[in-house]
Design an enzyme around this catalytic site. Structure first.
Site, PDB file in Angstrom:
ATOM      1  CG  ASP A   6     -34.187 -14.166  -3.169  1.00 39.88           C
ATOM      2  OD1 ASP A   6     -33.288 -13.231  -3.595  1.00 39.88           O
ATOM      3  OD2 ASP A   6     -34.842 -14.691  -4.307  1.00 39.88           O
ATOM      4  CB  SER A  50     -37.113  -7.479   1.272  1.00 38.95           C
ATOM      5  OG  SER A  50     -38.381  -7.573   1.471  1.00 38.95           O
ATOM      6  CG  ASN A  98     -29.956  -9.408  -3.639  1.00 34.85           C
ATOM      7  OD1 ASN A  98     -29.826  -8.916  -4.475  1.00 34.85           O
ATOM      8  ND2 ASN A  98     -31.159 -10.455  -3.386  1.00 34.85           N
ATOM      9  CG  HIS A 155     -36.357 -10.722  -3.605  1.00 41.42           C
ATOM     10  ND1 HIS A 155     -36.184 -11.306  -4.753  1.00 41.42           N
ATOM     11  CD2 HIS A 155     -37.565 -11.153  -3.202  1.00 41.42           C
ATOM     12  CE1 HIS A 155     -37.083 -12.139  -4.952  1.00 41.42           C
ATOM     13  NE2 HIS A 155     -37.823 -12.192  -4.101  1.00 41.42           N
TER      14      HIS A 155
END
Length: 216
Positions: free
Chosen positions: A148, A139, A110, A112
């Protein structure tokens, strides 16, 4: 040429990070191969980006399911049709169930828009400004059951300027996202990046808690 690494990208919106990922695979020497793009929204522009690049685009509308677990079960079945080695979240606006995260353990990335662990969740640019931060950024991390909160892979730092608004800061952060997400995907596709028991591993060495840090 190394063995291709099949990738499935999940998104809910315009797909600017998807476009950066697609562009990074055009050179011919990148083993990452985006097999499919899946969205929970039929109107997501990212689906058109996929079609324009000759990539299969699928829609799975979460509103047609009784709850998160039922949707995630169907989503896993759809993803697994493409047998990906890596699943990439590119603005996929869904909180994923624990079963989903465990199913793709070590192969789910992912991005972020903050320097994690700062500012998990939403409105990260305004929160950085409100806090008077001099540095902000983005990030890439492996996804775990903590929102997260997974091990960091790479972070890019952006200097906060006195005249910045949330919009101007977001624009510069997005520019860095488009650099570091293709980089992380390529590292994984080349077999250089993996998830170990203690965190992310790059070229056989544990990455620091902040991941690989890129400064201006």
């Amino acid at each position: 040429m190394p063995t291709p690494c099949d990738v499935v990208v999940l998104l809910s919106g315009t797909g600017s990070n998807l476009q950066a990922l697609i562009d990074s695979t055009q050179g011919g020497d990148n083993p990452a191969r985006i097999r499919a793009v899946i969205s929970n929204r039929a109107d997501a522009y990212g689906l058109q980006r996929a079609r324009d690049a000759g990539i299969e685009a699928r829609v799975l509308d979460h509103k047609g399911f009784e709850g998160r677990e039922a949707f995630d079960t169907a989503l896993m079945a759809l993803i697994d049709e493409f047998s990906p080695k890596l699943v990439v979240l590119a603005g996929f606006m869904r909180i994923l169930s624990a079963d989903f995260v465990r199913h793709y353990q070590g192969r789910l990335l992912n991005i972020h828009p903050s320097l994690l662990p700062k500012y998990k969740g939403l409105h990260t640019h305004q929160r950085a400004l409100d806090a008077g931060d001099r540095e902000h950024g983005c990030s890439v991390h492996f996804v775990t059951e903590e929102l997260d909160g997974g091990p960091l892979v790479v972070q890019a730092v952006v200097a906060v300027e006195l005249a910045d608004t949330a919009q101007s800061l977001a624009q510069r952060v997005h520019g860095q996202e488009h650099q570091i997400y293709p980089l992380a995907m390529r590292w994984f596709a080349e077999g250089r990046l993996s998830l170990g028991e203690q965190g992310a591993i790059l070229d056989g060495q544990p990455l620091p808690a902040s991941g690989h840090l890129i400064r201006p």
